[in-house]
Design a protein around this motif. Structure first.
Motif, PDB file in Angstrom:
ATOM      1  N   THR A  12       0.771  -1.216   0.000  1.00 53.37           N
ATOM      2  CA  THR A  12       0.000   0.000   0.000  1.00 53.37           C
ATOM      3  C   THR A  12       0.810   1.276   0.000  1.00 53.37           C
ATOM      4  N   ALA A  33      -0.816   4.043   1.017  1.00 54.26           N
ATOM      5  CA  ALA A  33      -1.386   4.788   2.129  1.00 54.26           C
ATOM      6  C   ALA A  33      -0.542   4.591   3.387  1.00 54.26           C
ATOM      7  N   SER A  63       0.602   7.771  -7.769  1.00 55.09           N
ATOM      8  CA  SER A  63      -0.663   7.033  -7.829  1.00 55.09           C
ATOM      9  C   SER A  63      -0.784   6.326  -9.176  1.00 55.09           C
ATOM     10  N   ASN A 109      -8.242   9.961  -8.465  1.00 57.28           N
ATOM     11  CA  ASN A 109      -7.819   8.720  -7.804  1.00 57.28           C
ATOM     12  C   ASN A 109      -8.996   7.923  -7.254  1.00 57.28           C
ATOM     13  N   THR A 110      -8.868   6.606  -7.300  1.00 57.71           N
ATOM     14  CA  THR A 110      -9.862   5.696  -6.735  1.00 57.71           C
ATOM     15  C   THR A 110      -9.253   5.127  -5.451  1.00 57.71           C
ATOM     16  N   PRO A 111     -10.048   4.979  -4.365  1.00 55.92           N
ATOM     17  CA  PRO A 111      -9.471   4.501  -3.099  1.00 55.92           C
ATOM     18  C   PRO A 111      -8.743   3.158  -3.206  1.00 55.92           C
ATOM     19  N   TRP A 154      -7.405  -0.424  -1.439  1.00 56.13           N
ATOM     20  CA  TRP A 154      -7.829  -1.450  -0.469  1.00 56.13           C
ATOM     21  C   TRP A 154      -6.733  -2.491  -0.335  1.00 56.13           C
ATOM     22  N   HIS A 175      -7.536  -1.100  -6.320  1.00 57.45           N
ATOM     23  CA  HIS A 175      -8.329   0.124  -6.264  1.00 57.45           C
ATOM     24  C   HIS A 175      -9.789  -0.201  -6.524  1.00 57.45           C
ATOM     25  N   SER A 217     -13.984   1.739  -5.840  1.00 59.18           N
ATOM     26  CA  SER A 217     -14.659   2.911  -5.282  1.00 59.18           C
ATOM     27  C   SER A 217     -15.422   2.579  -4.011  1.00 59.18           C
ATOM     28  N   ASP A 218     -15.858   1.312  -3.835  1.00 61.30           N
ATOM     29  CA  ASP A 218     -16.509   0.952  -2.575  1.00 61.30           C
ATOM     30  C   ASP A 218     -16.203  -0.505  -2.212  1.00 61.30           C
ATOM     31  N   PRO A 255      -9.911  -0.841   3.815  1.00 57.58           N
ATOM     32  CA  PRO A 255      -9.400   0.404   3.219  1.00 57.58           C
ATOM     33  C   PRO A 255      -7.970   0.663   3.709  1.00 57.58           C
ATOM     34  N   SER A 304      -6.283   3.199   3.950  1.00 54.63           N
ATOM     35  CA  SER A 304      -6.103   4.404   4.770  1.00 54.63           C
ATOM     36  C   SER A 304      -6.436   4.162   6.239  1.00 54.63           C
TER      37      SER A 304
END
Lengths: 330, 95
Positions: free
Chosen positions: A3, A5, A107, B5-7, B9, B28, B30-31, B56, B58
């Motif tokens: 990751t 992040a 990214s 950007n797409t989140p 995971w 990546h 979106s949900d 996620p 983050s």
């Protein structure tokens, strides 16, 4: 871990070269330690790897195009299912590699945008056309064969996320080469026309495949530092020779002739190939190969036509998140 | 225009019954629903798993490699936490 992040907030020294830290870093490399995303690394190491891994990812994605071209025209259902699975694998490989590249701080969207803008390269092999079904066999046998030869040493690359992605890719890739060779065996055992088709494909792909290993050692601009950093374990010429030695007996089994009349086996058993035409390589790299414009146009079209899907998914996720916050507030 | 950007995971897969979920990579989406579907397609095309977790990226808090010493060194000197630290007479046999 893959990751981005998890990357700690960008530290001030991230893009600075620091002699003391660089020496410690090199000592870790020399001790065969793996470098992980949050570890300190020289800015040039980060840059080299971002370039190399993202180019590798772009190659997997663009590599879907020449083969995708034949999915609807595969000769049998068995071949069609195999080709579909292979193309799907290439897509997955692209995604693993983008994830590995992202850990270095860019990214995926930035990386993809750079490719679509023509600022990042992909393997020049995919700028050649797939004219007949035998090209699909030849790509699996030779292009994937050459890729495996390149990728196996990368499983021990000093950068952890790249090495781990390569292990996964190599596991899946061996099916690609075998299915390609099986197509070639079938064609070579078939009619005269089928065998001629196989020979024609070999004639067209042989030299471009040898170029896949990159410029000769004497002129390669990235090799020295990449070797020092253990990103690269073997030189371009060493890998190319390994590939040729492995491939010649496979061609002999098929009864096909490698289009290099000067090729001869030396006293040590190595097959020595003739001079490669590097002007062709440079031309294709410069954007003047047979399919460069086609490939870029296809990628841009797919990206643009997929925009509404990305937007819809993002706004659906935003709507749901909003609703959840509203419910929680009640 | 730059692509938004797409989140991101992180994907964890339980490969066999009785084993723990293990980190396999990231993706990546979106949900969460799409992340699960993408994880199925990207990481389990050859029967690699019985169960998938997506988290996620983050939301993960990680230790800082620069503080490795402070985090883990204290355990190194505590060899009495290992069974081999203790002597048991041979006559007693395996314990």
């Amino acid at each position: 871990m893959y990751t981005q992040a998890l990357n700690t907030a960008e530290t001030a020294d991230r893009d600075l070269e620091d002699a003391g830290k660089a020496a410690q870093f090199q000592a870790r490399i020399d001790a065969e330690e793996r470098i992980e995303p949050n570890d300190w690394m020289p800015a040039a190491y980060r840059k080299t790897l971002t370039r190399q891994i993202s180019q590798h990812a772009h190659s997997e994605i663009v590599g879907m195009l020449p083969e995708g071209n034949w999915i609807t025209r595969a000769p049998t259902l068995r071949r069609k299912a195999a080709l579909l699975a292979k193309v799907q694998d290439e897509c997955g490989h692209g995604l693993y590699l983008y994830a590995a590249a992202e850990t270095l701080g860019s990214s995926r969207e930035e990386l993809v945008d750079a490719m679509l803008a023509g600022k990042a390269k992909y393997s020049s092999i995919f700028n050649y056309p797939t004219l007949t079904w035998a090209d699909i066999g030849t790509i699996g046998w030779l292009v994937d064969g050459a890729a495996i030869m390149n990728q196996i040493p990368l499983c021990r690359c000093s950068y952890g996320p790249y090495a781990r992605a390569m292990i996964r890719v190599c596991k899946e890739e061996s099916f690609h080469q075998r299915q390609g060779y099986e197509i070639m065996v079938t064609l070579c055992r078939g009619s005269e026309e089928q065998k001629a088709m196989a020979q024609d494909a070999l004639n067209r792909w042989w030299w471009p495949v040898l170029m896949m290993f990159g410029p000769p050692d004497a002129t390669s601009q990235h090799s020295d530092t990449s070797t020092k950093w253990k990103i690269k374990r073997f030189s371009n010429d060493e890998l190319r020779q390994k590939f040729v030695d492995a491939t010649v007996p496979q061609a002999q089994y098929l009864g096909l002739t490698i289009p290099d009349p000067g090729m001869a086996q030396d006293a040590d058993g190595h097959w020595r190939y003739s001079e490669i035409d590097w002007t062709e390589f440079k031309q294709v790299l410069a954007g003047n190969g047979p399919c460069n414009r086609d490939r870029m146009a296809a990628r841009r079209k797919a990206h643009e036509e997929g925009a509404w899907v990305r937007e819809a998914a993002a706004s659906y996720a935003a709507k749901r998140a909003q609703r959840q916050t509203a419910q929680a507030a009640e | 225009m730059a692509t938004p950007n797409t989140p991101l995971w992180e994907v964890f897969i339980r490969s066999r019954n009785g084993l723990a979920h293990k980190h396999v990579g990231s993706l990546h989406a979106s949900d969460a629903t799409m992340a699960l579907q993408a994880a199925r397609d990207i990481y389990t095309r050859r029967g690699e798993g019985l169960s998938i977790w997506v988290v996620p990226s983050s939301t993960i808090t990680a230790s800082d490699p620069a503080e490795k010493g402070m985090m883990f060194e204290p355990a190194e000197s505590k060899i009495y936490r290992h069974p081999t630290f203790y002597e048991v007479p041979e006559e007693v046999g395996h314990m």
